[in-house]
Design a protein around this motif. Sequence first.
Motif, PDB file in Angstrom:
ATOM      1  N   ALA A 103       0.816  -1.222   0.000  1.00  0.00           N
ATOM      2  CA  ALA A 103       0.000   0.000   0.000  1.00  0.00           C
ATOM      3  C   ALA A 103       0.843   1.262   0.000  1.00  0.00           C
ATOM      4  O   ALA A 103       0.446   2.286  -0.561  1.00  0.00           O
ATOM      5  CB  ALA A 103      -0.919   0.004   1.223  1.00  0.00           C
ATOM      6  N   LEU A 104       1.996   1.205   0.654  1.00  0.00           N
ATOM      7  CA  LEU A 104       2.856   2.387   0.785  1.00  0.00           C
ATOM      8  C   LEU A 104       4.276   1.919   1.063  1.00  0.00           C
ATOM      9  O   LEU A 104       4.489   0.956   1.803  1.00  0.00           O
ATOM     10  CB  LEU A 104       2.382   3.272   1.948  1.00  0.00           C
ATOM     11  CG  LEU A 104       3.234   4.508   2.258  1.00  0.00           C
ATOM     12  CD1 LEU A 104       2.969   5.608   1.234  1.00  0.00           C
ATOM     13  CD2 LEU A 104       2.951   5.037   3.667  1.00  0.00           C
ATOM     14  N   ILE A 105       5.244   2.621   0.485  1.00  0.00           N
ATOM     15  CA  ILE A 105       6.659   2.318   0.732  1.00  0.00           C
ATOM     16  C   ILE A 105       7.245   3.390   1.636  1.00  0.00           C
ATOM     17  O   ILE A 105       7.114   4.584   1.356  1.00  0.00           O
ATOM     18  CB  ILE A 105       7.452   2.268  -0.590  1.00  0.00           C
ATOM     19  CG1 ILE A 105       6.837   1.256  -1.546  1.00  0.00           C
ATOM     20  CG2 ILE A 105       8.919   1.920  -0.323  1.00  0.00           C
ATOM     21  CD1 ILE A 105       7.277   1.442  -2.987  1.00  0.00           C
ATOM     22  N   LEU A 106       7.870   2.957   2.724  1.00  0.00           N
ATOM     23  CA  LEU A 106       8.616   3.858   3.611  1.00  0.00           C
ATOM     24  C   LEU A 106      10.090   3.669   3.298  1.00  0.00           C
ATOM     25  O   LEU A 106      10.711   2.685   3.706  1.00  0.00           O
ATOM     26  CB  LEU A 106       8.346   3.509   5.077  1.00  0.00           C
ATOM     27  CG  LEU A 106       7.056   4.009   5.717  1.00  0.00           C
ATOM     28  CD1 LEU A 106       6.930   3.457   7.132  1.00  0.00           C
ATOM     29  CD2 LEU A 106       7.012   5.530   5.745  1.00  0.00           C
ATOM     30  N   ARG A 144      14.524   7.236  -5.148  1.00  0.00           N
ATOM     31  CA  ARG A 144      13.957   7.442  -6.496  1.00  0.00           C
ATOM     32  C   ARG A 144      13.266   6.182  -6.987  1.00  0.00           C
ATOM     33  O   ARG A 144      12.200   6.244  -7.610  1.00  0.00           O
ATOM     34  CB  ARG A 144      15.057   7.863  -7.470  1.00  0.00           C
ATOM     35  CG  ARG A 144      15.481   9.317  -7.354  1.00  0.00           C
ATOM     36  CD  ARG A 144      16.182   9.778  -8.620  1.00  0.00           C
ATOM     37  NE  ARG A 144      17.342   8.954  -8.927  1.00  0.00           N
ATOM     38  CZ  ARG A 144      18.577   9.212  -8.506  1.00  0.00           C
ATOM     39  NH1 ARG A 144      18.805  10.273  -7.747  1.00  0.00           N
ATOM     40  NH2 ARG A 144      19.579   8.424  -8.823  1.00  0.00           N
ATOM     41  N   ALA A 145      13.869   5.020  -6.709  1.00  0.00           N
ATOM     42  CA  ALA A 145      13.269   3.752  -7.124  1.00  0.00           C
ATOM     43  C   ALA A 145      11.928   3.534  -6.433  1.00  0.00           C
ATOM     44  O   ALA A 145      10.976   3.030  -7.041  1.00  0.00           O
ATOM     45  CB  ALA A 145      14.221   2.602  -6.812  1.00  0.00           C
ATOM     46  N   ALA A 146      11.848   3.926  -5.156  1.00  0.00           N
ATOM     47  CA  ALA A 146      10.589   3.789  -4.424  1.00  0.00           C
ATOM     48  C   ALA A 146       9.500   4.635  -5.069  1.00  0.00           C
ATOM     49  O   ALA A 146       8.363   4.187  -5.246  1.00  0.00           O
ATOM     50  CB  ALA A 146      10.783   4.178  -2.965  1.00  0.00           C
ATOM     51  N   TYR A 147       9.832   5.868  -5.440  1.00  0.00           N
ATOM     52  CA  TYR A 147       8.836   6.756  -6.030  1.00  0.00           C
ATOM     53  C   TYR A 147       8.458   6.346  -7.456  1.00  0.00           C
ATOM     54  O   TYR A 147       7.392   6.717  -7.937  1.00  0.00           O
ATOM     55  CB  TYR A 147       9.337   8.201  -6.016  1.00  0.00           C
ATOM     56  CG  TYR A 147       9.105   8.886  -4.691  1.00  0.00           C
ATOM     57  CD1 TYR A 147       7.821   9.097  -4.202  1.00  0.00           C
ATOM     58  CD2 TYR A 147      10.176   9.298  -3.900  1.00  0.00           C
ATOM     59  CE1 TYR A 147       7.607   9.702  -2.980  1.00  0.00           C
ATOM     60  CE2 TYR A 147       9.965   9.910  -2.675  1.00  0.00           C
ATOM     61  CZ  TYR A 147       8.672  10.111  -2.219  1.00  0.00           C
ATOM     62  OH  TYR A 147       8.455  10.701  -1.003  1.00  0.00           O
ATOM     63  N   SER A 148       9.304   5.580  -8.120  1.00  0.00           N
ATOM     64  CA  SER A 148       8.989   5.148  -9.487  1.00  0.00           C
ATOM     65  C   SER A 148       8.369   3.753  -9.524  1.00  0.00           C
ATOM     66  O   SER A 148       8.188   3.182 -10.596  1.00  0.00           O
ATOM     67  CB  SER A 148      10.265   5.166 -10.349  1.00  0.00           C
ATOM     68  OG  SER A 148      11.224   4.251  -9.851  1.00  0.00           O
ATOM     69  N   SER A 149       8.027   3.216  -8.352  1.00  0.00           N
ATOM     70  CA  SER A 149       7.519   1.840  -8.275  1.00  0.00           C
ATOM     71  C   SER A 149       6.082   1.699  -8.761  1.00  0.00           C
ATOM     72  O   SER A 149       5.625   0.595  -9.048  1.00  0.00           O
ATOM     73  CB  SER A 149       7.590   1.348  -6.825  1.00  0.00           C
ATOM     74  OG  SER A 149       6.667   2.073  -6.015  1.00  0.00           O
ATOM     75  N   GLY A 150       5.358   2.799  -8.806  1.00  0.00           N
ATOM     76  CA  GLY A 150       3.937   2.727  -9.137  1.00  0.00           C
ATOM     77  C   GLY A 150       3.055   2.665  -7.908  1.00  0.00           C
ATOM     78  O   GLY A 150       1.832   2.790  -8.013  1.00  0.00           O
ATOM     79  N   ASN A 151       3.660   2.499  -6.731  1.00  0.00           N
ATOM     80  CA  ASN A 151       2.920   2.525  -5.471  1.00  0.00           C
ATOM     81  C   ASN A 151       3.218   3.824  -4.716  1.00  0.00           C
ATOM     82  O   ASN A 151       4.286   4.410  -4.901  1.00  0.00           O
ATOM     83  CB  ASN A 151       3.318   1.325  -4.589  1.00  0.00           C
ATOM     84  CG  ASN A 151       2.685   0.030  -5.060  1.00  0.00           C
ATOM     85  OD1 ASN A 151       1.547   0.022  -5.515  1.00  0.00           O
ATOM     86  ND2 ASN A 151       3.430  -1.077  -4.956  1.00  0.00           N
TER      87      ASN A 151
END
Length: 457
Positions: free
Chosen positions: A193-196, A205-212
């Motif tokens: 649901a969310l990445i911390l 940057r990879a977290a924000y480009s994950s689609g989640n």
Amino acid sequence: MRRETLHNESVAEAIDLIQQAKAAQSQLKTFSQEKIDAIVLSMVEAAQRESARLAKMAVFETGFGNIEDKITKNDFATNDLYRYIKDQKTVGILRKDTETRTLDIAVPMGVLGALIPSTNPTSTTIYKTLIAVKSGNGIVISPHPSAKNCILETARIVLEAAVAAGAPQGIIGCMTQLSLEGTQALMHNPDTALILATGGEAMVRAAYSSGNPAIGVGPGNCPAFIEKTANVKEAVKKVVLSKTFDNGVICASEQSLVVERTIEAQVKKEIAQQGGYILSAEESEQLSKVILRENGTMNPKIVGKPASYVADMAGLSVPDDVKVLVSQQYSVSKTNPYSREKLTPILALYVEKDSKAAIDRCVELLENEGSGHTASIHSDDDQVIQDFSLRVPVSRCLVNTPSALGAIGATTELIPSLTLGCGAIGGSSVSDNVGPEHLINIKKVVYDFDCCVSKAA
């Protein structure tokens, strides 16, 4: 073949842990506030009991920081955080307004994917699992490979304590088969649901480009402006304390000192008296060669190491009891390592003609690296403090406090946190210190306006 096997095992483990956490969270979200709070208290007490052992594990495994300060950070992630969240309402109806007939209802997000850094491994694991469970969420952890064992042990301790207090098994998961592909599987899974994300710039940057959805933290590069009305002795004392805390691994620690020319001699005298070593131009040049790698990123070999160790790496002869290495600088750029983030006891020193020029230099440093994160000022002049606060592009502007401790909420009234949002300017989705309130959605229940008016009439 081994690489491919690890890849497959890591991806499969990530998927399995997410599904376990999802099933557990479907139960947890039905729990009362009282039951959630009892689980959180059990986790806190277990982490407190093991604080010293986990700190030792973290230092021995990573080589970063020191045991005493790692214990302090573990205690901060339990005691300070618990005092903030223990009475916080995170379940059911949060607010009720009888006049406008509106309700705010807490809705947990689901399963959180948590990326844990090697610099603050055990404290960040404690912190993220506590705020996840407090907000009714499950959590799956991806440890930094160089801190795998201490993170796994921390996750085991808090999970066992949570389950003992009534939490469903699987509510906290931690990957054991580590690979880039496994972490990507965690971040890209539709049930995440969310990445911390706490760690390096590329990982965020990879977290924000994950689609989640994600909450990520960019690099810090905190300038500390010591203004002429400040108590210089106290200001330098606080900066040295902050910069040496856990050998400088907190990203909000001071990276540059900026002072006015009228107090230059006084500041340098205090630096020398309080354990700082001011490098010559030749020594600064020599040390600069070990701060950055050829690709322009920070050299991991200096991270979290004492000043004397870093000096030895550079072939410098400094006193054994030196606390901080200080280099006077005159320029700011991506290629000047002193004007960038240095997670070790190294400080740049900039001397400017007046407060306006000093504030300009602080802005320049932040625009070079660290926009959105943290800046600090030591001053007794409210007008200068206001001018500084209006100019610096940060989410936290700290006044007369050690930056590393003030930014996380240890010496200030900020939310006690080890994930410091940097706002849009820093590439983050939030600008706050992240707490349980950022891990729930709010369901609004509202009545027709005319209905409210007629009732009031």
